[in-house]
Design a protein around this motif. Structure first.
Motif, PDB file in Angstrom:
ATOM      1  N   LYS A 341       0.823  -1.207   0.000  1.00 35.40           N
ATOM      2  CA  LYS A 341       0.000   0.000   0.000  1.00 35.40           C
ATOM      3  C   LYS A 341       0.857   1.257   0.000  1.00 35.40           C
ATOM      4  CE  LYS A 341      -3.778   2.221   2.571  1.00 35.40           C
ATOM      5  NZ  LYS A 341      -4.667   2.123   3.770  1.00 35.40           N
ATOM      6  N   ALA A 342       1.936   1.233   0.772  1.00 28.13           N
ATOM      7  CA  ALA A 342       2.838   2.380   0.833  1.00 28.13           C
ATOM      8  C   ALA A 342       3.500   2.617  -0.515  1.00 28.13           C
ATOM      9  CB  ALA A 342       3.892   2.151   1.908  1.00 28.13           C
ATOM     10  N   ARG A 343       3.908   1.541  -1.169  1.00 26.21           N
ATOM     11  CA  ARG A 343       4.553   1.690  -2.474  1.00 26.21           C
ATOM     12  C   ARG A 343       3.566   2.208  -3.516  1.00 26.21           C
ATOM     13  NH1 ARG A 343       7.565  -3.409  -5.123  1.00 26.21           N
ATOM     14  NH2 ARG A 343       5.405  -4.137  -5.254  1.00 26.21           N
ATOM     15  N   GLU A 344       2.345   1.732  -3.477  1.00 26.31           N
ATOM     16  CA  GLU A 344       1.326   2.205  -4.411  1.00 26.31           C
ATOM     17  C   GLU A 344       1.057   3.700  -4.221  1.00 26.31           C
ATOM     18  OE1 GLU A 344      -1.980  -0.288  -3.594  1.00 26.31           O
ATOM     19  OE2 GLU A 344      -1.035  -2.102  -4.397  1.00 26.31           O
ATOM     20  N   LYS A 345       1.062   4.147  -2.974  1.00 24.72           N
ATOM     21  CA  LYS A 345       0.842   5.567  -2.699  1.00 24.72           C
ATOM     22  C   LYS A 345       1.962   6.413  -3.304  1.00 24.72           C
ATOM     23  CE  LYS A 345       1.082   8.959   1.015  1.00 24.72           C
ATOM     24  NZ  LYS A 345       1.380   9.183   2.435  1.00 24.72           N
ATOM     25  N   VAL A 346       3.211   5.995  -3.090  1.00 28.24           N
ATOM     26  CA  VAL A 346       4.349   6.742  -3.624  1.00 28.24           C
ATOM     27  C   VAL A 346       4.290   6.791  -5.146  1.00 28.24           C
ATOM     28  CG1 VAL A 346       6.860   6.732  -3.875  1.00 28.24           C
ATOM     29  CG2 VAL A 346       5.831   6.315  -1.638  1.00 28.24           C
ATOM     30  N   PHE A 394       6.298  10.018   2.325  1.00 29.88           N
ATOM     31  CA  PHE A 394       6.706   8.821   3.063  1.00 29.88           C
ATOM     32  C   PHE A 394       7.372   7.800   2.133  1.00 29.88           C
ATOM     33  CE2 PHE A 394       5.964   7.083   7.422  1.00 29.88           C
ATOM     34  CZ  PHE A 394       6.097   8.292   8.071  1.00 29.88           C
ATOM     35  N   GLY A 395       8.334   8.284   1.382  1.00 30.99           N
ATOM     36  CA  GLY A 395       9.075   7.430   0.471  1.00 30.99           C
ATOM     37  C   GLY A 395      10.261   8.180  -0.100  1.00 30.99           C
TER      38      GLY A 395
END
Length: 490
Positions: A341-346, A394-395
């Protein structure tokens, strides 16, 4: 001994059960949840999953222990913290490896966090014996004023996944020093570091009932009933602004003391008179610490037009040279993001910026293979209306935005609801003070890319939070002021 065996052993050595009132126990409902290695997607282990009844068992223990713990001599409380500091440093390697496995950051950076986390225990060990009060005469001379500071009482501490040890010790340290009991809920993604820390504190001599550790997959179901119960007297939270607002609403019912370290959207200002080498180095620190997964990360890099192109070139060279990989491997400088999910957001933020005219100078995409890796990225020509200008990235993405005047830079830097930290690079002393005073943030890094230090007050303004952690004021968050008026002296 092979690396694989070491990794397996360090995970096996952690007791995966809940830590309640000084004892290990399974969750009341018997449930567990999986902890994942973000660099591979593989399951590391399963951990006990706390529920409402577990929370109340922990609260009962904290309430029972509060009076005796508050009466403990300050020196004794300080010695517990000092011993915990020493034990953490002795176990730095195993604690760092455990953190790398569950969170993903490179091992050298994890070692650094263990040292940083331990420093909060050493700092507050010294602050425990410096809790002061006051004595004065009333203006009319007829009475005396005695002011004392006493522990606020049982506390609910809630920590994030990005600094799984340091965000815990930053709260536990002052709570222990002040004489408060506490319940701590670590993030679901990274419970192992806090479970390991519980054993360190027990070995250091922390009495039963003073600390409970409650990992859970249902944070709202666990914490909300506890906050509404009335026996918790303070909540300290580090995490997103959205969750922080919910906790403030829940805390209002019982008028709880609150400390909130919330989201950030840090501007990083580089003026054309800056030492460019120092500015690039500072940008690397402010952007890439913890893979960019930090509330203090430089989110918007504003560079004066005269040096913007050269700055972007140098930054791109540095970012492009970083080695991406599993944090346990030698030479790795950038680990994975915490989850898919974090990677998709970035990726979504980068795509949006490119669609609005930004140019990718380096990176700009996820890496191939297992794990949640994203390539270090520099974007030039980022439009102010891009989502990443107003969203905490956040990335490992550095958007460079040119500006012409000081007034323009300040207006852009302050055009956000957040106000945690900002960074400023200039060799002009008068400009340095002028801009630092005008920036609407709780902290400013002047010609440096890292501001976090246990001896300094950490915290923000606006939607970035309430209160301060660390420094000489950090312990005040866990103390109440009591005034005693003394008459009959004239």
């Amino acid at each position: 001994m092979s690396e694989a065996i070491d990794e397996t052993k360090v995970v096996e050595q952690v007791d995966k059960r809940l830590f309640i009132g000084g004892h290990r126990r399974d969750a009341a409902a018997g449930g567990t949840f999986k902890v994942e290695d973000p660099s591979t997607g593989a399951v590391l282990c399963e951990v006990a999953d706390a529920r409402r009844e577990d929370g109340f068992a922990a609260l009962d223990a904290a309430v029972e222990a509060q009076a005796s713990w508050a009466a403990t001599a300050p020196r004794e409380r300080g010695e517990v913290l000092r011993r915990a500091y020493e034990l953490m440093m002795l176990r730095q390697e195993e604690l760092a490896l455990l953190m790398t496995l569950e969170m993903g950051k490179p091992l050298p950076e994890a070692r650094g966090e263990v040292g940083y986390a331990a420093e909060f225990f050493r700092w507050f060990a010294e602050e425990a014996v410096r809790i002061s009060g006051g004595f004065s005469t009333s203006p009319d001379g007829k009475a005396r004023f005695l002011v004392m500071r006493q522990p606020v009482g049982p506390c609910m501490l809630i920590t994030p996944w990005n600094f799984p040890l340091a965000m815990g010790t930053r709260k536990i340290g002052p709570a222990v020093a002040a004489g408060c009991t506490m319940l701590i809920k670590p993030a679901q993604q990274t419970p192992l570091s806090m479970l390991a820390l519980a054993d360190v504190l027990r070995e250091a001599g922390l009495p039963e009932g003073v600390l409970s550790v409650l990992p859970t997959t249902d944070p709202g179901g666990l914490t909300e009933p506890l906050l509404r119960d009335g026996r918790i007297r303070k909540v300290s939270f580090t995490g997103s602004t959205a969750v922080g607002k919910k906790l403030l609403e829940q805390s209002a019912e019982q008028v709880l003391r609150t400390s909130m370290e919330l989201g950030g959207n840090a501007p990083f200002l580089v003026f054309d008179d800056a030492d460019l080498d120092a500015a690039v180095e500072g940008a690397m620190q402010a952007k890439m610490r913890n893979i960019g997964e930090a509330c203090t990360a430089a989110n918007r890099i504003y560079v004066q037009s005269g040096v913007a192109e050269e700055f972007s070139r140098r930054l791109s060279e540095r970012m492009g040279a970083l080695r991406l990989g599993r944090g346990t491997e030698d030479g790795v400088q950038v680990g994975p993001l915490i989850d898919a999910k974090a990677r998709e957001k970035v990726q979504g933020l980068v795509d949006d910026a490119v669609q609005r005219g930004a140019r990718v100078l380096v990176g700009g995409s996820a890496s191939d293979g297992p794990g949640y890796f994203y390539r270090p990225t520099v974007l030039a020509g980022v439009a102010q209306e891009s989502r990443l200008s107003s969203t905490e990235i956040f990335g490992p993405v550095a958007p460079v935005i040119p500006f012409d005047t000081e007034e323009e830079a300040l207006a852009a830097a302050n055009a956000t609801e957040y106000g945690l930290v900002s960074y400023l690079f200039t060799r002009d002393v008068t400009r340095a003070f002028r801009v630092a005073e005008a920036l609407e943030t709780g902290m400013v890094g002047l010609n440096q890319g890292i501001v976090s230090n246990p001896a300094a007050p950490f915290g923000g303004v606006k939607h970035s939070g309430l209160g301060r952690e660390g420094g000489t004021v950090g312990i005040e968050e866990f103390l109440e002021i009591k005034y005693v008026g003394i008459g009959g002296l004239t």
